[in-house]
Design an enzyme around this catalytic site. Structure first.
Site, short mmCIF file in Angstrom:
data_model
loop_
_atom_site.label_atom_id
_atom_site.label_comp_id
_atom_site.label_asym_id
_atom_site.label_seq_id
_atom_site.Cartn_x
_atom_site.Cartn_y
_atom_site.Cartn_z
N ASP A 73 0.84 -1.21 0.00
CA ASP A 73 0.00 0.00 0.00
C ASP A 73 0.88 1.26 0.00
O ASP A 73 0.37 2.38 -0.07
CB ASP A 73 -1.01 0.00 1.16
CG ASP A 73 -0.35 0.06 2.53
OD1 ASP A 73 0.89 -0.09 2.62
OD2 ASP A 73 -1.08 0.25 3.53
N SER A 74 2.21 1.07 0.00
CA SER A 74 3.13 2.18 -0.26
C SER A 74 2.83 2.76 -1.64
O SER A 74 3.26 3.87 -1.97
CB SER A 74 4.59 1.69 -0.19
OG SER A 74 4.76 0.52 -0.95
N ASP A 121 -1.33 -6.23 -0.58
CA ASP A 121 -1.34 -5.62 0.76
C ASP A 121 -2.76 -5.14 1.10
O ASP A 121 -3.38 -4.41 0.32
CB ASP A 121 -0.39 -4.40 0.71
CG ASP A 121 0.18 -4.05 2.08
OD1 ASP A 121 -0.16 -4.73 3.06
OD2 ASP A 121 0.97 -3.09 2.14
N LYS A 128 -0.99 -9.50 2.65
CA LYS A 128 -0.23 -9.05 3.83
C LYS A 128 -1.14 -8.15 4.65
O LYS A 128 -1.96 -7.42 4.09
CB LYS A 128 1.03 -8.28 3.42
CG LYS A 128 1.77 -7.69 4.64
CD LYS A 128 3.07 -7.03 4.26
CE LYS A 128 2.94 -5.60 3.80
NZ LYS A 128 2.36 -4.66 4.82
N GLU A 136 -1.12 -5.60 8.31
CA GLU A 136 -0.32 -4.98 9.38
C GLU A 136 -0.93 -5.29 10.76
O GLU A 136 -2.14 -5.34 10.91
CB GLU A 136 -0.29 -3.45 9.20
CG GLU A 136 0.54 -2.99 8.04
CD GLU A 136 0.67 -1.47 7.96
OE1 GLU A 136 0.34 -0.77 8.95
OE2 GLU A 136 1.10 -0.98 6.90
N GLU A 152 9.55 -4.35 10.25
CA GLU A 152 9.88 -3.04 9.67
C GLU A 152 10.47 -2.13 10.73
O GLU A 152 9.88 -1.92 11.81
CB GLU A 152 8.62 -2.40 9.05
CG GLU A 152 8.93 -1.00 8.48
CD GLU A 152 7.91 -0.48 7.48
OE1 GLU A 152 6.99 -1.21 7.10
OE2 GLU A 152 8.07 0.69 7.07
O1 KIV Z 1 3.50 -1.13 1.67
C1 KIV Z 1 4.64 -1.59 1.55
O2 KIV Z 1 5.32 -1.39 0.55
C2 KIV Z 1 5.15 -2.39 2.66
C3 KIV Z 1 6.57 -2.84 2.60
C4 KIV Z 1 7.51 -1.74 2.62
C5 KIV Z 1 6.88 -3.84 3.62
O3 KIV Z 1 4.44 -2.65 3.57
#
Ligand code: KIV
Length: 278
Positions: A50-51, A89, A119, A121, A189
């Protein structure tokens, strides 16, 4: 040999890599051409993080990222990939309401976007129940502890987590709980390297570090940071392997100059009318 190289990475391979002491190589990607390059370069895991919100969509943080945006970009990545394991994510508020909605959202990554896992969090008691429910619904889950960017409004800033003993103990427990809940790997992280080493030693499943030092079972970075294609602040843990920002700026500037001067398009980049009659 060739056959082995192109066999798709499956989740049990990650466990085997940990057992063999072979590092897991992971990167983020958000579009088709980048995913194609990463896949062909032998990257084991491509995370559609989600970056995305910060490095591609121009949001201030990851909070505004929506399920629709994540699905759209995960689809593009999955279309390009032959070998890497694609993980989607779960964006903020896609897993904060009911269990049903969480599973419905997570399953979209697999059913619509062809990701192989998601993924998520955090490791609160409620989060662990959700992870168990997702695993029970045959959705493989990667955990993420330490600095969790979706907690930005509670934390107030992005900084190293687990520097103090109490917090370090909590992060160890979080990672263990994620493994117990069924996570197949855990992202660490922005934690001190000794803490990451301890966690990596305690878990059977692989740890993937970002800003967590060299002792994790694998490493991940945000693609745009690695190739220098972002204008924002880069934390200490980012190593820039290229400076795409200036390469692109130079190319664009040169194009502008050539168009202005009438030097582009030239003969080599123009067509002529055919002399032959049809
Ligand atoms: O959103 C993302 O890119 C991440 C990674 C940096 C682990 O969570």
């Amino acid at each position: 040999m060739t056959e082995k190289l192109f066999a798709p990475i499956i989740i049990p391979d990650l466990q085997k890599k940990k057992e063999r002491g072979e590092k897991i190589i992971a990167l983020t990607a958000y579009d088709f051409p980048t995913a194609q390059i990463l896949d062909e370069a032998g990257i084991d895991i491509i995370l559609v993080g989600d970056s995305l919100g910060m490095v591609v969509l121009g949001y201030e943080n990851t909070i505004p990222v929506t399920m629709e945006e994540m699905i759209h970009h995960t689809k593009a990545v999955a279309r390009a990939v032959r070998r890497s394991l694609v993980i989607g994510d779960m964006p903020y508020f896609s897993f904060h309401q009911t269990e049903e909605l969480t599973i419905a959202n997570a399953s979209r990554f697999l059913k619509e976007a062809s990701a192989k896992a998601v993924k998520i969090e955090g490791a609160s008691a409620k989060r662990l129940e959700l992870i168990e429910a997702m695993v029970e619904a045959e959705i493989p889950v990667m955990g993420h502890v330490g600095l969790t960017p979706q907690s930005i409004n509670r934390l107030g800033q992005f900084k190293v987590r687990g520097g103090e003993l109490v917090e370090a103990r909590r992060i160890i427990q979080d990672a263990r709980n994620l493994e117990k809940a069924g996570a197949f790997a855990v992202i660490l992280e922005c934690v001190p390297q000794d803490l990451a080493k301890t966690i990596t030693g305690k878990l059977k499943v692989p740890t993937i570090g970002i800003g967590a030092g060299p002792y994790c079972d694998g490493q991940i970075l945000v693609f745009h940071d690695l190739v220098g294609y972002s204008t924002g602040y880069n934390p200490r843990f980012v190593k820039k392997y290229a400076d795409l920002q200036s390469v692109i700026a130079m190319a664009v500037k040169k194009y502008g100059e050539e168009v202005k001067a009438g030097a582009f398009p030239d003969e080599a980049h123009s067509y002529h009318q055919s002399k032959r009659k049809r």
